[in-house]
Design a protein around this motif. Sequence first.
Motif, PDB file in Angstrom:
ATOM      1  N   THR A 292       0.833  -1.205   0.000  1.00  3.59           N
ATOM      2  CA  THR A 292       0.000   0.000   0.000  1.00  3.59           C
ATOM      3  C   THR A 292       0.866   1.253   0.000  1.00  3.59           C
ATOM      4  O   THR A 292       0.592   2.220  -0.722  1.00  3.59           O
ATOM      5  CB  THR A 292      -0.944  -0.010   1.217  1.00  3.59           C
ATOM      6  OG1 THR A 292      -1.797  -1.159   1.143  1.00  3.59           O
ATOM      7  CG2 THR A 292      -1.809   1.246   1.252  1.00  3.59           C
ATOM      8  N   ARG A 293       1.915   1.228   0.765  1.00  4.72           N
ATOM      9  CA  ARG A 293       2.801   2.396   0.821  1.00  4.72           C
ATOM     10  C   ARG A 293       3.535   2.601  -0.505  1.00  4.72           C
ATOM     11  O   ARG A 293       3.940   3.717  -0.824  1.00  4.72           O
ATOM     12  CB  ARG A 293       3.793   2.242   1.975  1.00  4.72           C
ATOM     13  CG  ARG A 293       3.131   2.394   3.353  1.00  4.72           C
ATOM     14  CD  ARG A 293       4.082   1.989   4.482  1.00  4.72           C
ATOM     15  NE  ARG A 293       5.276   2.795   4.492  1.00  4.72           N
ATOM     16  CZ  ARG A 293       5.390   3.996   5.069  1.00  4.72           C
ATOM     17  NH1 ARG A 293       4.335   4.533   5.678  1.00  4.72           N
ATOM     18  NH2 ARG A 293       6.527   4.661   5.047  1.00  4.72           N
ATOM     19  N   ARG A 294       3.685   1.511  -1.293  1.00  2.88           N
ATOM     20  CA  ARG A 294       4.298   1.639  -2.621  1.00  2.88           C
ATOM     21  C   ARG A 294       3.281   2.016  -3.691  1.00  2.88           C
ATOM     22  O   ARG A 294       3.642   2.212  -4.854  1.00  2.88           O
ATOM     23  CB  ARG A 294       4.942   0.300  -3.033  1.00  2.88           C
ATOM     24  CG  ARG A 294       6.117  -0.161  -2.211  1.00  2.88           C
ATOM     25  CD  ARG A 294       6.861  -1.296  -2.921  1.00  2.88           C
ATOM     26  NE  ARG A 294       5.983  -2.405  -3.266  1.00  2.88           N
ATOM     27  CZ  ARG A 294       5.778  -3.474  -2.493  1.00  2.88           C
ATOM     28  NH1 ARG A 294       6.360  -3.560  -1.311  1.00  2.88           N
ATOM     29  NH2 ARG A 294       4.985  -4.451  -2.908  1.00  2.88           N
ATOM     30  N   GLY A 295       2.013   2.083  -3.318  1.00  3.95           N
ATOM     31  CA  GLY A 295       0.969   2.361  -4.295  1.00  3.95           C
ATOM     32  C   GLY A 295       0.571   1.149  -5.088  1.00  3.95           C
ATOM     33  O   GLY A 295       0.116   1.260  -6.231  1.00  3.95           O
ATOM     34  N   GLU A 296       0.708  -0.053  -4.495  1.00  3.11           N
ATOM     35  CA  GLU A 296       0.400  -1.298  -5.179  1.00  3.11           C
ATOM     36  C   GLU A 296      -0.614  -2.107  -4.370  1.00  3.11           C
ATOM     37  O   GLU A 296      -0.827  -1.851  -3.190  1.00  3.11           O
ATOM     38  CB  GLU A 296       1.666  -2.140  -5.366  1.00  3.11           C
ATOM     39  CG  GLU A 296       2.728  -1.498  -6.237  1.00  3.11           C
ATOM     40  CD  GLU A 296       3.987  -2.337  -6.333  1.00  3.11           C
ATOM     41  OE1 GLU A 296       4.878  -1.941  -7.117  1.00  3.11           O
ATOM     42  OE2 GLU A 296       4.085  -3.364  -5.632  1.00  3.11           O
ATOM     43  N   VAL A 297      -1.224  -3.080  -5.057  1.00  8.28           N
ATOM     44  CA  VAL A 297      -2.076  -4.066  -4.397  1.00  8.28           C
ATOM     45  C   VAL A 297      -1.588  -5.436  -4.833  1.00  8.28           C
ATOM     46  O   VAL A 297      -1.530  -5.734  -6.032  1.00  8.28           O
ATOM     47  CB  VAL A 297      -3.561  -3.885  -4.766  1.00  8.28           C
ATOM     48  CG1 VAL A 297      -4.401  -4.956  -4.060  1.00  8.28           C
ATOM     49  CG2 VAL A 297      -4.049  -2.504  -4.380  1.00  8.28           C
ATOM     50  N   THR A 298      -1.218  -6.270  -3.873  1.00 12.75           N
ATOM     51  CA  THR A 298      -0.744  -7.614  -4.162  1.00 12.75           C
ATOM     52  C   THR A 298      -1.600  -8.596  -3.369  1.00 12.75           C
ATOM     53  O   THR A 298      -2.519  -8.218  -2.669  1.00 12.75           O
ATOM     54  CB  THR A 298       0.735  -7.773  -3.787  1.00 12.75           C
ATOM     55  OG1 THR A 298       0.882  -7.497  -2.392  1.00 12.75           O
ATOM     56  CG2 THR A 298       1.617  -6.812  -4.578  1.00 12.75           C
ATOM     57  N   GLY A 299      -1.291  -9.864  -3.474  1.00 17.18           N
ATOM     58  CA  GLY A 299      -2.018 -10.848  -2.684  1.00 17.18           C
ATOM     59  C   GLY A 299      -3.353 -11.223  -3.294  1.00 17.18           C
ATOM     60  O   GLY A 299      -3.691 -10.811  -4.408  1.00 17.18           O
ATOM     61  N   PRO A 300      -4.141 -12.042  -2.577  1.00 24.52           N
ATOM     62  CA  PRO A 300      -5.418 -12.519  -3.094  1.00 24.52           C
ATOM     63  C   PRO A 300      -6.324 -11.361  -3.509  1.00 24.52           C
ATOM     64  O   PRO A 300      -6.462 -10.370  -2.788  1.00 24.52           O
ATOM     65  CB  PRO A 300      -6.007 -13.297  -1.916  1.00 24.52           C
ATOM     66  CG  PRO A 300      -4.825 -13.696  -1.099  1.00 24.52           C
ATOM     67  CD  PRO A 300      -3.838 -12.580  -1.239  1.00 24.52           C
ATOM     68  N   SER A 301      -6.959 -11.508  -4.656  1.00 24.16           N
ATOM     69  CA  SER A 301      -7.741 -10.422  -5.239  1.00 24.16           C
ATOM     70  C   SER A 301      -9.221 -10.562  -4.934  1.00 24.16           C
ATOM     71  O   SER A 301      -9.692 -11.580  -4.400  1.00 24.16           O
ATOM     72  CB  SER A 301      -7.548 -10.393  -6.756  1.00 24.16           C
ATOM     73  OG  SER A 301      -8.194 -11.530  -7.344  1.00 24.16           O
ATOM     74  N   VAL A 302      -9.970  -9.541  -5.314  1.00 25.30           N
ATOM     75  CA  VAL A 302     -11.425  -9.587  -5.223  1.00 25.30           C
ATOM     76  C   VAL A 302     -11.973 -10.761  -6.036  1.00 25.30           C
ATOM     77  O   VAL A 302     -12.956 -11.398  -5.635  1.00 25.30           O
ATOM     78  CB  VAL A 302     -12.015  -8.238  -5.684  1.00 25.30           C
ATOM     79  CG1 VAL A 302     -13.487  -8.350  -6.009  1.00 25.30           C
ATOM     80  CG2 VAL A 302     -11.791  -7.175  -4.606  1.00 25.30           C
TER      81      VAL A 302
END
Length: 344
Positions: A292-302
């Motif tokens: 989140t601090r890098r402006g990204e979303v990783t891991g399991p998705s919606v």
Amino acid sequence: MGDLLGVAVLGAGHMGADHIRRLELVVSGARVAAVADPDIERAKESVAALTGVSVHTDPEAALDAPGVEAVLIASPGPAHEEVLLAAFTRGLPVLCEKPMVPDAGGALRVVEAEARLGRRLAQIGFMRRYDAEYRRLKTLLDAGGLGRPLMLHCTHRNVSSPDHFTSAMLVNSSVSHEIDAARWLLGQELTAVTVLRPTPSSGAPAGLLDPQFVLFETERGALVDVEVFVNCGFGYQVRCEAVCERGSARIGDEHTMVVTSGGGAREEVAQDYLVRFAAAYDREVQSWVDATRRGEVTGPSVWDGYAASVVAEAGVRALETGGRVAVELAARPDLYDPRAGVSR
């Protein structure tokens, strides 16, 4: 963002309180900025040792509280859809505990809402993907040295179930973790479910169909079976064995302290998921904060949350009817193509 990511925690029960502790004492780069719970006294108690945290009964008030830059949803599953959509309208990154949304229709609405944004904002809390043993098994299977996976044998046992637990919840709450773990480990969608029901244990509350034996079929012909037993009485156990063409691999054998005294030996068994998967939860939340601090979303998705809800719903129908139920997924939006990037 400031030096510390300001997080609103929605839900101050067992899971929410543990995440509040984790954000303040374990995870680096974040702080609790707000908390919301319908029980205001419970909310206040959960942050009594903290300063600068606003307390609310309305979750949307917590989203709008000063200093909030991200959201961790740990409230009961039926409340998730509304707050996920509210977070999306505010552009707030989210870590949402499972189930993302219990019913498939609501889960699809969340998928469609995020897809309309054209960017990922939410990560779903399937924390087994962050467990060291599960990650080693995933790496082993992906390497292909054991050949094609043919079967997964899974065990999911709890000491006892909460008073509100229903027979359907063995599938749509407990087994939801195995649903995601199987999809992730095998890299395949689950296509059908059958639920077998042995005579209930004498330790199960009256009317609760416990244990159950759940059988999943996959799109490329593998089988996944899950023994779920939520009133086993002795401990919390999660195990998984992958049987492949040229070998097998098993995780979940407790390598814990063995106490020898009085002419005997006793091996400790975890009594709670927060004990068994403590390190996985720590790793999951740290990964979410860092991304989140890098402006990204990783891991399991919606999409992963949606697929789990659809499979679980099919599983409940299989439990109720005693038959095999096919899993029918909607078309997957391009946003969730595995080849897509993770930036938001």
